[in-house]
Design a protein around this motif. Structure first.
Motif, mmCIF file in Angstrom:
data_model
loop_
_atom_site.group_PDB
_atom_site.id
_atom_site.type_symbol
_atom_site.label_atom_id
_atom_site.label_comp_id
_atom_site.label_asym_id
_atom_site.label_seq_id
_atom_site.Cartn_x
_atom_site.Cartn_y
_atom_site.Cartn_z
ATOM 1 N N PRO A 75 -9.152 0.643 2.001
ATOM 2 C CA PRO A 75 -7.695 0.765 2.097
ATOM 3 C C PRO A 75 -7.119 0.151 3.367
ATOM 4 N N ILE A 76 -7.971 -0.228 4.302
ATOM 5 C CA ILE A 76 -7.490 -0.805 5.566
ATOM 6 C C ILE A 76 -7.399 -2.327 5.448
ATOM 7 N N GLY A 77 -8.502 -2.972 5.166
ATOM 8 C CA GLY A 77 -8.500 -4.433 5.087
ATOM 9 C C GLY A 77 -8.196 -4.960 3.698
ATOM 10 N N GLY A 78 -8.525 -4.166 2.673
ATOM 11 C CA GLY A 78 -8.237 -4.570 1.312
ATOM 12 C C GLY A 78 -9.136 -5.653 0.757
ATOM 13 N N GLU A 79 -10.292 -5.898 1.384
ATOM 14 C CA GLU A 79 -11.176 -6.970 0.914
ATOM 15 C C GLU A 79 -12.578 -6.475 0.568
ATOM 16 N N VAL A 80 -13.059 -5.480 1.269
ATOM 17 C CA VAL A 80 -14.437 -5.012 1.118
ATOM 18 C C VAL A 80 -14.481 -3.806 0.180
ATOM 19 N N TRP A 81 -15.444 -3.824 -0.741
ATOM 20 C CA TRP A 81 -15.688 -2.678 -1.607
ATOM 21 C C TRP A 81 -16.746 -1.792 -0.964
ATOM 22 N N HIS A 82 -16.532 -0.505 -1.023
ATOM 23 C CA HIS A 82 -17.446 0.477 -0.452
ATOM 24 C C HIS A 82 -18.067 1.273 -1.587
ATOM 25 N N LEU A 83 -19.412 1.312 -1.655
ATOM 26 C CA LEU A 83 -20.134 2.032 -2.698
ATOM 27 C C LEU A 83 -20.840 3.234 -2.092
ATOM 28 N N SER A 84 -20.609 4.404 -2.658
ATOM 29 C CA SER A 84 -21.256 5.642 -2.225
ATOM 30 C C SER A 84 -22.261 6.091 -3.278
ATOM 31 N N ASP B 58 -14.964 11.501 -0.070
ATOM 32 C CA ASP B 58 -15.066 11.880 1.343
ATOM 33 C C ASP B 58 -15.010 10.645 2.235
ATOM 34 N N SER B 59 -15.712 9.583 1.841
ATOM 35 C CA SER B 59 -15.745 8.361 2.645
ATOM 36 C C SER B 59 -14.376 7.698 2.694
ATOM 37 N N ARG B 60 -13.661 7.721 1.589
ATOM 38 C CA ARG B 60 -12.334 7.107 1.563
ATOM 39 C C ARG B 60 -11.377 7.865 2.478
ATOM 40 N N HIS B 61 -11.431 9.193 2.430
ATOM 41 C CA HIS B 61 -10.585 9.995 3.320
ATOM 42 C C HIS B 61 -10.963 9.749 4.787
ATOM 43 N N GLU B 62 -12.271 9.665 5.028
ATOM 44 C CA GLU B 62 -12.747 9.415 6.391
ATOM 45 C C GLU B 62 -12.271 8.060 6.895
ATOM 46 N N ARG B 63 -12.310 7.059 6.031
ATOM 47 C CA ARG B 63 -11.874 5.710 6.410
ATOM 48 C C ARG B 63 -10.382 5.689 6.745
ATOM 49 N N MET B 64 -9.587 6.382 5.960
ATOM 50 C CA MET B 64 -8.156 6.419 6.194
ATOM 51 C C MET B 64 -7.814 7.207 7.452
ATOM 52 N N ALA B 65 -8.603 8.245 7.726
ATOM 53 C CA ALA B 65 -8.341 9.062 8.913
ATOM 54 C C ALA B 65 -8.763 8.361 10.194
ATOM 55 N N ASN B 66 -9.776 7.489 10.096
ATOM 56 C CA ASN B 66 -10.281 6.798 11.281
ATOM 57 C C ASN B 66 -10.536 5.325 10.941
ATOM 58 N N PRO B 67 -9.498 4.489 10.985
ATOM 59 C CA PRO B 67 -9.642 3.072 10.604
ATOM 60 C C PRO B 67 -10.626 2.300 11.485
ATOM 61 N N VAL C 148 -22.802 1.287 0.904
ATOM 62 C CA VAL C 148 -23.066 -0.124 0.619
ATOM 63 C C VAL C 148 -21.737 -0.875 0.616
ATOM 64 N N LEU C 149 -21.700 -2.027 1.276
ATOM 65 C CA LEU C 149 -20.479 -2.824 1.364
ATOM 66 C C LEU C 149 -20.647 -4.109 0.553
ATOM 67 N N VAL C 150 -19.658 -4.385 -0.299
ATOM 68 C CA VAL C 150 -19.680 -5.573 -1.148
ATOM 69 C C VAL C 150 -18.444 -6.412 -0.838
ATOM 70 N N LEU C 151 -18.681 -7.683 -0.539
ATOM 71 C CA LEU C 151 -17.584 -8.599 -0.212
ATOM 72 C C LEU C 151 -17.703 -9.838 -1.097
ATOM 73 N N LEU C 152 -16.605 -10.183 -1.773
ATOM 74 C CA LEU C 152 -16.581 -11.365 -2.635
ATOM 75 C C LEU C 152 -16.045 -12.544 -1.845
ATOM 76 N N LEU C 153 -16.919 -13.495 -1.561
ATOM 77 C CA LEU C 153 -16.565 -14.683 -0.797
ATOM 78 C C LEU C 153 -16.476 -15.893 -1.732
ATOM 79 N N PRO C 154 -15.894 -16.990 -1.276
ATOM 80 C CA PRO C 154 -15.725 -18.143 -2.174
ATOM 81 C C PRO C 154 -17.025 -18.671 -2.757
ATOM 82 N N ASP C 155 -18.109 -18.662 -1.964
ATOM 83 C CA ASP C 155 -19.341 -19.282 -2.449
ATOM 84 C C ASP C 155 -20.484 -18.297 -2.691
ATOM 85 N N HIS C 156 -20.292 -17.024 -2.372
ATOM 86 C CA HIS C 156 -21.341 -16.050 -2.636
ATOM 87 C C HIS C 156 -20.780 -14.628 -2.601
ATOM 88 N N VAL C 157 -21.600 -13.709 -3.092
ATOM 89 C CA VAL C 157 -21.282 -12.284 -3.031
ATOM 90 C C VAL C 157 -22.187 -11.658 -1.982
#
Length: 255
Positions: free
Chosen positions: A34-43, A51-60, A67-76
């Motif tokens: 919810p902060i950067g809007g680019e990275v997916w967070h898997l619990s 819990d992780s989403r609330h924690e992220r919003m409370a402490n940016p 697990v963090l997933v980022l979709l880039l132009p040439d790879h995942v």
């Protein structure tokens, strides 16, 4: 964990960002940062995701474990450096990703990209297997012995967990455990939480019962449980890659 980051790209063609995004959005254990809007967070579970989403919003300034997933132009990019117990979600995602088409993978910063083959080869043994020692219990019975801030968890399937250690009991060790637990009786007979320094939980689908104990003066029915746990913890405290055990099988650590 055999890597910090996996880079995945299709052998031919472009990355279908829309399809991948739709799949991630359909998982109840995933959320878009919810902060950067680019990275997916898997619990590991839906509750941990919430819990992780609330924690992220409370402490940016801090990214919760997962697990963090980022979709880039040439790879995942799949990053599990701080995956905790969610690494199985990374394997689940990658299995889905490569189920339609040929993909290549690069681990960390080398070696070069290579055919991915079976994604399970990139993960520690047992990754993605059901783990009844954590999360919601759907079958069997889970026992938790806690003393001096240390919890040893055993499920009736034989799976066990101690901090970030995980494994299975041998048939003889499981028989010893079952015999020890059979001596306990009703936990309602042990209800002194104000003075307790140890607890023993019995949990099934219908709920949880807890006994409150004095670790310095354990009731006799709990002594066999305490002795088994002390024995197994002692083995784990001196465990290394060459270690073997008559009691503890498939021993591995999850970070």
């Amino acid at each position: 964990m055999k890597y910090e980051e996996l880079k995945l790209r299709p052998s031919n063609g472009a990355i279908d960002r829309d399809t991948i995004t739709a799949w991630l959005a359909s998982r109840d254990y995933a959320f878009l940062d919810p902060i950067g809007g680019e990275v997916w967070h898997l619990s590991a579970t839906k509750k941990e995701m919430e819990d992780s989403r609330h924690e992220r919003m409370a402490n940016p300034a801090r990214v919760p474990w997962g697990v963090l997933v980022l979709l880039l132009p040439d790879h995942v990019s799949v990053n599990a450096y701080r995956s905790g117990n969610a690494e199985g979600r990374a394997l689940e995602f990658i299995r889905w990703l490569v189920s339609d088409g040929d993909w290549e993978v690069q681990r960390d910063w080398g070696p070069p990209f290579e055919p991915i083959g079976d994604p399970a080869r990139l993960f520690p043994e047992g990754t993605g297997e059901p783990d009844p020692t954590i999360g919601d219990l759907t079958e069997g019975i889970r026992y938790t012995w806690e003393i001096a801030g240390r919890s040893f968890i055993v499920h009736t399937s034989g799976q066990w967990r101690y901090h970030d250690w995980r494994g299975e009991l041998s048939p003889s060790a499981l028989a010893e455990w079952d015999a020890a637990v059979g001596k306990v009786g009703e936990l309602i007979d042990y209800m002194t939480p104000n003075t307790a320094t140890a607890t023993f939980d019995i949990e099934d689908e219908s709920g949880l019962d807890r006994g409150w104990l004095d670790a310095g003066d354990l009731p006799a029915p709990f002594e066999p449980i305490a002795a088994l746990v002390e024995r197994w913890i002692a083995e784990l405290e001196r465990w290394n890659e060459a270690s073997t055990s008559d009691d503890l099988r498939r021993v591995r650590q999850e970070y």
